[in-house]
Design an enzyme around this catalytic site. Structure first.
Site, PDB file in Angstrom:
ATOM      1  N   HIS A   1      56.765  10.751  53.294  1.00 13.57           N
ATOM      2  CA  HIS A   1      57.176  10.758  54.700  1.00 13.57           C
ATOM      3  C   HIS A   1      56.670  12.014  55.409  1.00 13.57           C
ATOM      4  O   HIS A   1      57.273  12.489  56.366  1.00 13.57           O
ATOM      5  CB  HIS A   1      58.702  10.679  54.812  1.00 13.57           C
ATOM      6  CG  HIS A   1      59.288   9.464  54.175  1.00 13.57           C
ATOM      7  ND1 HIS A   1      59.966   9.512  52.975  1.00 13.57           N
ATOM      8  CD2 HIS A   1      59.263   8.163  54.558  1.00 13.57           C
ATOM      9  CE1 HIS A   1      60.354   8.295  52.647  1.00 13.57           C
ATOM     10  NE2 HIS A   1      59.944   7.452  53.587  1.00 13.57           N
TER      11      HIS A   1
ATOM     12  N   CYS B   1      22.042   4.683  48.303  1.00 19.25           N
ATOM     13  CA  CYS B   1      20.755   4.711  47.597  1.00 19.25           C
ATOM     14  C   CYS B   1      20.403   6.119  47.126  1.00 19.25           C
ATOM     15  O   CYS B   1      19.997   6.323  45.980  1.00 19.25           O
ATOM     16  CB  CYS B   1      19.652   4.162  48.500  1.00 19.25           C
ATOM     17  SG  CYS B   1      18.018   4.110  47.717  1.00 19.25           S
TER      18      CYS B   1
ATOM     19  N   THR C   1      21.798  -2.503  42.727  1.00 20.53           N
ATOM     20  CA  THR C   1      20.629  -3.343  42.507  1.00 20.53           C
ATOM     21  C   THR C   1      19.426  -2.531  42.061  1.00 20.53           C
ATOM     22  O   THR C   1      18.692  -2.930  41.150  1.00 20.53           O
ATOM     23  CB  THR C   1      20.279  -4.108  43.802  1.00 20.53           C
ATOM     24  OG1 THR C   1      21.416  -4.861  44.226  1.00 20.53           O
ATOM     25  CG2 THR C   1      19.113  -5.051  43.575  1.00 20.53           C
ATOM     26  N   SER C   2      19.215  -1.367  42.689  1.00 22.03           N
ATOM     27  CA  SER C   2      18.058  -0.551  42.321  1.00 22.03           C
ATOM     28  C   SER C   2      18.168  -0.057  40.887  1.00 22.03           C
ATOM     29  O   SER C   2      17.162   0.016  40.167  1.00 22.03           O
ATOM     30  CB  SER C   2      17.907   0.633  43.282  1.00 22.03           C
ATOM     31  OG  SER C   2      19.033   1.480  43.223  1.00 22.03           O
TER      32      SER C   2
ATOM     33  N   THR D   1      10.879  -3.083  50.496  1.00 22.73           N
ATOM     34  CA  THR D   1      11.682  -2.715  49.336  1.00 22.73           C
ATOM     35  C   THR D   1      10.957  -1.595  48.600  1.00 22.73           C
ATOM     36  O   THR D   1       9.874  -1.159  49.011  1.00 22.73           O
ATOM     37  CB  THR D   1      11.877  -3.899  48.372  1.00 22.73           C
ATOM     38  OG1 THR D   1      10.610  -4.219  47.772  1.00 22.73           O
ATOM     39  CG2 THR D   1      12.434  -5.117  49.097  1.00 22.73           C
TER      40      THR D   1
ATOM     41  N   GLY E   1      14.721   3.089  49.432  1.00 24.26           N
ATOM     42  CA  GLY E   1      14.287   3.003  48.041  1.00 24.26           C
ATOM     43  C   GLY E   1      12.819   3.329  47.874  1.00 24.26           C
ATOM     44  O   GLY E   1      12.417   4.023  46.927  1.00 24.26           O
TER      45      GLY E   1
END
Length: 431
Positions: free
Chosen positions: A64, A255, A297-298, A350, A407
């Site tokens: 609080h 990234c 993903t990379s 990419t 990337g």
């Protein structure tokens, strides 16, 4: 605990007794980066003491907005250390109201409302680690989740339960904790055996499996390899702010951090491990580190590509020094293997836009510097290029017109460092 006991039909007297016994054996402390904002209430004066400074944390703050015992700028390990000291230091007469002497301890790490699941997992791991190392405490149950919130409170609390006998001739505290519950917000406790279990499928950064990698006969200079790789990795790390900035515009902003984390892990390997001088053996060690240190993903693409590169190097009908031509041929084969897992081609905006020209130039000329220059040109060419794949596609907007693909830019930075090209050389200023 008391709810599970009541659900089993225990008397009100026993429920009260066990609830009080549980409360008497709990010690808890919270910490937050800011006071919670109550809807409908005007925000506090920016100059008031209620506002915490940037990166400052208040230790002991209540749900609080009750004031804590102090404020400090500390990292997570130091914060957890101070919180546990307040809870477990028996020499502190002001706070040592509970003697944690049971062989069975239950840990709860509670999200005050504004902490992400990822962050809470990291906090919980740090608490468990320090409990074992500093206090020789291994919780028999660990609860981590959003149990009691303070609206959007940017903090967490740590609670420790000293498990004792309930003395009611019925279920124990642990049995009651483990009782099934469908209450919203209740995350089931994790058993000690589950927490300590290590998956046999997981490889560490210094995987013992590398010891079984057979030499390929492709020779590299350990000293030169370490020097060249270090230059490339350090340049990539230095480029993290720019990569992150670009990815904030056209992606989700992670990234640069991902590339930096992977680069730092490989640098650590190079500083601690001795290279064998065999291209396949040493690259296999690096692959193992990349697999366990990079995510997203990379990270998956780099792991696939480097594993393919190891395989391609082993297939080279050549023994002796691993020349740039040999590397170029192997890199080209690895690129072909990568294409089976991603449809990305040059022009899709990419990392392939930086990888492809490097591989093609190196395989045709054997000149690392020319290959790195081609990679940078490819990365620069992604500025203004409309994406066909990746997060930029569904983020939309016009950000892609102002920045290159993050990337591709990061990979070109690594190649420039690898080739020994300095940032100050003409034509290589940040776009």
């Amino acid at each position: 605990i008391s709810g599970a006991l009541a659900a089993q039909g225990a008397s009100l007297e026993d429920v009260y007794k066990v609830a009080k016994l549980t409360a008497d054996n709990i010690v808890s402390v919270g910490a937050s980066l800011d006071h919670v904002h109550v809807p409908g209430r005007a925000p506090p004066d920016p100059n008031s003491d209620e506002i915490l400074a940037k990166e400052e944390v208040e230790i002991g703050m209540g749900i609080h907005n009750e004031p804590g015992s102090g404020r400090a700028v500390v990292d997570l390990p130091e914060l957890v250390k101070r919180m546990l000291q307040q809870m477990l230091d028996s020499k502190d007469e002001d706070r040592a109201f509970l003697n944690v002497n049971s062989n069975e301890i239950v840990l709860m790490v509670n999200n005050l409302g504004g902490v992400s699941v990822l962050e809470l997992g990291g906090i919980t791991a740090e608490v468990v680690t320090q409990l074992e190392k500093t206090y020789n405490i291994k919780p028999v149950r660990t609860l981590a989740g959003t149990y009691m919130t303070s609206l959007n409170g940017l903090g967490f609390s740590i609670s420790i339960l000293n498990v004792v006998n309930t003395n009611i001739g019925g279920p124990s505290m642990l049995q009651l904790l483990d009782a099934p519950s469908e209450a919203a917000g209740w995350a089931a406790p994790i058993r000690k055996e589950t927490w300590e279990a290590k998956s046999s499928e997981t490889r560490g950064g210094s995987s013992a499996g590398n010891e079984d990698v057979k030499p390929s006969g492709l020779k590299i200079s350990p000293e030169t390899t370490k020097t060249v790789l270090t230059a490339g990795l350090q340049r990539l790390i230095a480029a993290e702010p720019d990569v992150t900035k670009y990815d904030t515009v056209v992606g989700d902003g992670d990234c640069g951090i991902g590339l930096k984390r992977g680069a730092e892990a490989v640098l650590k390997l190079l500083s601690e491990a001795q290279l064998s001088g065999d291209a396949v053996v040493d690259l296999s060690k690096i692959v193992s580190v990349v697999e366990t240190s990079m995510d997203g993903t990379s990270g998956a693409l780099y792991a696939i590509y480097l594993n393919s590169l190891v395989h391609s190097l082993r297939q080279q009908d050549y023994y002796g020094e691993a020349t740039p031509k040999v590397w170029g041929a192997a890199l080209k084969q690895a690129s072909e293997a990568l294409s089976k897992y991603t449809p990305a081609q040059p022009g899709d905006r990419t990392l392939v836009d930086a990888l492809h020209p490097f591989v093609e130039t190196l395989s045709s000329t054997g000149d690392v510097k020319k290959a790195a220059e081609a990679s940078r040109k490819g990365a620069e060419g992604t500025k203004g290029m409309k994406a066909s794949l990746g997060r930029t596609v569904y983020i939309g907007g016009s950000g892609f017109e102002q920045v290159p693909d993050p990337g591709a830019w990061g990979l070109s930075e690594f190649f420039l460092g690898l080739a020994g090209i300095k940032t100050s050389e003409p034509g290589y200023e940040m776009v």
